[in-house]
Design a protein around this motif. Structure first.
Motif, PDB file in Angstrom:
ATOM      1  N   LEU A   1       0.036  -0.180 -11.205  1.00 51.36           N
ATOM      2  CA  LEU A   1       0.748   0.216 -12.133  1.00 51.36           C
ATOM      3  C   LEU A   1       2.000   0.722 -12.452  1.00 51.36           C
ATOM      4  N   SER A   2       2.339   1.847 -11.639  1.00 55.64           N
ATOM      5  CA  SER A   2       3.914   2.167 -11.468  1.00 55.64           C
ATOM      6  C   SER A   2       4.662   1.129 -10.843  1.00 55.64           C
ATOM      7  N   ARG A   3       4.410   0.387 -10.009  1.00 50.26           N
ATOM      8  CA  ARG A   3       5.211  -0.606  -9.361  1.00 50.26           C
ATOM      9  C   ARG A   3       5.568  -2.075 -10.371  1.00 50.26           C
ATOM     10  N   TYR A   4       4.340  -2.336 -11.308  1.00 52.36           N
ATOM     11  CA  TYR A   4       4.330  -3.244 -12.230  1.00 52.36           C
ATOM     12  C   TYR A   4       5.314  -2.658 -13.354  1.00 52.36           C
ATOM     13  N   ASN A   5       5.121  -1.522 -13.672  1.00 51.73           N
ATOM     14  CA  ASN A   5       6.108  -1.005 -15.038  1.00 51.73           C
ATOM     15  C   ASN A   5       7.583  -1.128 -14.377  1.00 51.73           C
ATOM     16  N   ALA A   6       7.850  -0.592 -12.981  1.00 52.04           N
ATOM     17  CA  ALA A   6       9.079  -0.753 -12.770  1.00 52.04           C
ATOM     18  C   ALA A   6       9.718  -2.137 -12.442  1.00 52.04           C
ATOM     19  N   HIS A   7       8.985  -3.048 -12.085  1.00 55.39           N
ATOM     20  CA  HIS A   7       9.205  -4.529 -12.058  1.00 55.39           C
ATOM     21  C   HIS A   7       9.602  -5.105 -13.480  1.00 55.39           C
ATOM     22  N   ARG A   8       8.762  -4.456 -14.651  1.00 60.02           N
ATOM     23  CA  ARG A   8       9.109  -5.219 -15.830  1.00 60.02           C
ATOM     24  C   ARG A   8      10.368  -4.555 -16.283  1.00 60.02           C
ATOM     25  N   ARG A   9      10.844  -3.256 -15.898  1.00 63.30           N
ATOM     26  CA  ARG A   9      12.000  -2.701 -16.305  1.00 63.30           C
ATOM     27  C   ARG A   9      13.407  -3.298 -15.853  1.00 63.30           C
ATOM     28  N   THR A  10      13.189  -3.471 -14.432  1.00 66.11           N
ATOM     29  CA  THR A  10      14.374  -3.997 -13.694  1.00 66.11           C
ATOM     30  C   THR A  10      14.218  -5.676 -13.636  1.00 66.11           C
ATOM     31  N   GLY A  11      13.254  -6.314 -13.592  1.00 68.79           N
ATOM     32  CA  GLY A  11      13.153  -7.634 -13.443  1.00 68.79           C
ATOM     33  C   GLY A  11      13.312  -8.399 -12.085  1.00 68.79           C
ATOM     34  N   HIS A  12      13.473  -7.301 -11.064  1.00 68.08           N
ATOM     35  CA  HIS A  12      13.733  -7.735  -9.717  1.00 68.08           C
ATOM     36  C   HIS A  12      12.789  -7.293  -8.878  1.00 68.08           C
ATOM     37  N   SER A  13      12.535  -8.130  -7.637  1.00 72.33           N
ATOM     38  CA  SER A  13      11.506  -7.626  -6.786  1.00 72.33           C
ATOM     39  C   SER A  13      12.081  -7.556  -5.483  1.00 72.33           C
ATOM     40  N   ILE A  14      11.745  -6.025  -4.820  1.00 73.63           N
ATOM     41  CA  ILE A  14      12.451  -5.885  -3.605  1.00 73.63           C
ATOM     42  C   ILE A  14      11.213  -5.902  -2.623  1.00 73.63           C
ATOM     43  N   TRP A  15      11.703  -6.408  -1.309  1.00 72.40           N
ATOM     44  CA  TRP A  15      10.738  -6.579  -0.226  1.00 72.40           C
ATOM     45  C   TRP A  15      10.054  -5.280   0.138  1.00 72.40           C
ATOM     46  N   ASP A  16       8.751  -5.053  -0.173  1.00 75.81           N
ATOM     47  CA  ASP A  16       8.100  -3.838   0.100  1.00 75.81           C
ATOM     48  C   ASP A  16       7.273  -4.146   1.206  1.00 75.81           C
ATOM     49  N   LYS A  17       7.885  -4.086   2.356  1.00 77.78           N
ATOM     50  CA  LYS A  17       6.805  -4.516   3.546  1.00 77.78           C
ATOM     51  C   LYS A  17       6.257  -3.333   4.446  1.00 77.78           C
ATOM     52  N   THR A  18       5.370  -3.486   5.204  1.00 75.85           N
ATOM     53  CA  THR A  18       5.061  -2.336   5.950  1.00 75.85           C
ATOM     54  C   THR A  18       5.226  -2.861   7.503  1.00 75.85           C
ATOM     55  N   ALA A  19       5.090  -1.424   8.347  1.00 75.75           N
ATOM     56  CA  ALA A  19       5.242  -1.718   9.758  1.00 75.75           C
ATOM     57  C   ALA A  19       4.268  -2.688  10.352  1.00 75.75           C
ATOM     58  N   HIS A  20       4.604  -3.410  11.239  1.00 73.53           N
ATOM     59  CA  HIS A  20       3.747  -4.583  11.781  1.00 73.53           C
ATOM     60  C   HIS A  20       3.648  -4.409  13.570  1.00 73.53           C
ATOM     61  N   ALA A  21       2.597  -5.007  13.912  1.00 64.77           N
ATOM     62  CA  ALA A  21       2.490  -4.757  15.417  1.00 64.77           C
ATOM     63  C   ALA A  21       1.982  -6.234  15.565  1.00 64.77           C
ATOM     64  N   PHE A  22       2.243  -6.679  17.225  1.00 67.02           N
ATOM     65  CA  PHE A  22       1.953  -7.748  17.753  1.00 67.02           C
ATOM     66  C   PHE A  22       1.187  -7.360  19.212  1.00 67.02           C
ATOM     67  N   PRO A  23       0.211  -7.862  19.683  1.00 68.00           N
ATOM     68  CA  PRO A  23      -0.760  -7.447  20.547  1.00 68.00           C
ATOM     69  C   PRO A  23       0.099  -7.861  21.854  1.00 68.00           C
ATOM     70  N   ALA A  24      -0.055  -6.899  22.840  1.00 65.36           N
ATOM     71  CA  ALA A  24       0.512  -6.962  24.275  1.00 65.36           C
ATOM     72  C   ALA A  24      -0.085  -8.275  24.838  1.00 65.36           C
ATOM     73  N   GLN A  25      -1.400  -8.534  24.523  1.00 64.09           N
ATOM     74  CA  GLN A  25      -1.964  -9.726  25.135  1.00 64.09           C
ATOM     75  C   GLN A  25      -2.806 -10.405  24.078  1.00 64.09           C
ATOM     76  N   VAL A  26      -2.304 -11.555  23.949  1.00 66.49           N
ATOM     77  CA  VAL A  26      -2.719 -12.327  22.547  1.00 66.49           C
ATOM     78  C   VAL A  26      -4.176 -12.698  22.754  1.00 66.49           C
ATOM     79  N   PRO A  27      -4.999 -12.581  21.750  1.00 66.90           N
ATOM     80  CA  PRO A  27      -6.640 -12.947  22.315  1.00 66.90           C
ATOM     81  C   PRO A  27      -6.801 -14.244  22.324  1.00 66.90           C
ATOM     82  N   ALA A  28      -7.782 -14.638  22.886  1.00 64.31           N
ATOM     83  CA  ALA A  28      -8.134 -16.114  23.342  1.00 64.31           C
ATOM     84  C   ALA A  28      -8.548 -16.970  21.814  1.00 64.31           C
ATOM     85  N   GLU A  29      -8.030 -18.219  21.716  1.00 66.25           N
ATOM     86  CA  GLU A  29      -8.365 -18.825  20.316  1.00 66.25           C
ATOM     87  C   GLU A  29      -9.941 -19.072  20.512  1.00 66.25           C
TER      88      GLU A  29
END
Length: 460
Positions: free
Chosen positions: A432-460
């Motif tokens: 709700l807070s994010r939506y209200n801020a978006h309505r005021r500015t009309g712009h979207s900023i990339w709100d990403k989280t930290a990611h991880a990639f496995p040291a050993q990729v699992p089998a398909e």
């Protein structure tokens, strides 16, 4: 009347009203879920009795009539820790296929740029935009689109389709051949998303596993069968190049930089433009797992809340404003289901409030002659129905988690549901807070989280 009596009466009032509100809401939402369950069951029965209607494995798909080149878009902001591993695995998985990977970076992110350059493969094209990051994910994707168009003009060829992936994705080796076949029949092809299990975050990270097992094992299957708007997950998704160009011609760019959830909206806008879409859940071969995109999801409470808040604000709130209620009955119903997450969080909060009030009433009345007023017959009926629907919902989720991830994870799913509920309530407040801020500015900023990639990729 003393202060204790007033408190007792107030707690009873809150308990009755919150309980009735939650019970009624859970029954309404539960009935909607039952309809989806029934539709999926009918599809499963039909497939069991008509096994030749559709291919059962990806290798049985007809080969592409006109094999083409694929542009794989990977937007990357602050992804130095994962982008190198992702690209090396993608190059190995895709092998000698006809593709080019476009990685979008920002001039003020030298670590990610260096990680991309370290891969040193001619099939990887680094695209550094003129603006400092982060802008929006859609803006980064639009820069990749512009570079792709420029390459087509300079080199005299046309890509067949655009494939979307994130910087932490584990791609499947059968992905591009599957897309090459199906993109000739559909304008949008979406693969399942399978969260990886992080043993350090069995409960917070693990709840994504349960939700995606059900959503991409049932909900998306039903949506595709109903031929309604199919939301793109933003990863493991192929988009017909000409269909995307038509969207770009209509509004200047294929991805809307002002959208909080550009991938979700794009899938629905494809439908509005009369484009076709499908969700494909097929094993790579007999005895193999489904062709899917895998990856780690947030493992901390704050990161999970932030991600869920972005989804809620973009789909449930901003999506209402931007996409409205177009289409037929099935289309409108699916949009309602997409937008009910905030309402569901409110119902959960009311239910937990009622439980809290019940406990406080027991403490306040302890050792006194105060007695709680009995609940009405209407509430008792609603509560019974809501409880039955809850148990059914947990059983359905148990089934889908067991099918995809085994019995051990399935037994954890009912307990992880409580974790998911807590995250949903916190995310709704932030949404709700994010939506209200978006309505005021009309712009979207990339709100990403930290990611991880496995040291050993699992089998398909």
């Amino acid at each position: 009347m003393g202060a204790i009596d007033l408190l007792f009466e107030a707690l009873q009032l809150v308990l009755r009203e919150a309980s009735l509100f939650a019970a009624f809401g859970f029954v309404v939402l539960g009935i909607g879920d039952l309809v989806i369950d029934a539709a999926w069951l009918m599809l499963a029965i039909r497939r069991a009795f008509r096994p030749n209607d559709r291919p059962r494995v990806a290798t049985n798909l007809p080969p592409a009539r006109q094999p083409g080149r694929f542009a794989v878009f990977v937007p990357a902001w602050d992804e130095a820790e994962v982008i190198g591993g992702m690209l090396r695995h993608a190059l190995a998985a895709f092998g000698g296929g006809d593709y080019r990977i476009y990685v979008g970076c920002y001039p003020n992110d030298p670590a990610t740029i260096a990680a991309v350059r370290a891969v040193a493969d001619p099939r990887v094209r680094l695209v550094v935009g003129p603006s400092a990051g982060p802008t929006s994910k859609a803006d980064c994707l639009n820069r990749l689109w512009a570079r792709m168009i420029a390459d087509e003009t300079a080199e005299g060829f046309r890509f067949k389709a655009v494939v979307l992936h994130d910087a932490e994705d584990i791609v499947h080796s059968a992905e591009l051949p599957l897309f090459d076949s199906l993109i000739e029949r559909f304008d949008l092809v979406q693969l399942p998303v399978v969260p990886l299990i992080d043993r350090r975050s069995r409960w917070i990270g693990g709840h994504y596993l349960d939700e995606f097992a059900e959503a991409h094992g049932k909900e998306m299957v039903v949506r595709a069968a109903l031929r309604v708007g199919l939301p793109s997950a933003g990863v493991g998704c192929a988009l017909d190049r000409d269909a995307l160009a038509a969207i770009a011609a209509a509004r200047g760019a294929p991805f809307d930089p002002d959208s909080l959830t550009e991938d979700y909206e794009l899938g629905l806008r494809f439908r509005e433009a009369g484009r076709t879409a499908t969700f494909v859940r097929l094993p790579a071969a007999n005895g193999r797992a489904v062709v899917a995109t895998k990856g780690y999801f947030p493992t901390s409470l704050d990161a999970a809340v932030a991600q869920k808040a972005r989804w809620m604000s973009g789909i449930a709130l901003s999506g209402w404003d931007r996409l409205g209620w177009r289409g037929g009955l099935a289309e409108r119903w699916m949009r309602l289901r997409d937008r009910q997450s905030v309402i569901a969080a409110l119902l959960l909060a009311a239910a937990y409030l009622a439980i809290l009030c019940g406990g406080l009433l027991a403490l306040v009345g302890l050792g006194t002659e105060r007695e709680m007023q009995p609940f009405s017959d209407t509430f008792l009926l609603l509560a019974t129905l809501a409880t039955g629907l809850l148990l059914w919902r947990l059983a359905v989720r148990f089934f889908f988690v067991a099918r995809d991830h085994g019995w051990r994870e399935a037994w954890r799913s009912p307990f992880r549901a409580m974790v998911g509920n807590a995250i949903a309530i916190l995310a709704a407040v932030r949404a709700l807070s994010r939506y209200n801020a978006h309505r005021r500015t009309g712009h979207s900023i990339w709100d990403k989280t930290a990611h991880a990639f496995p040291a050993q990729v699992p089998a398909e």
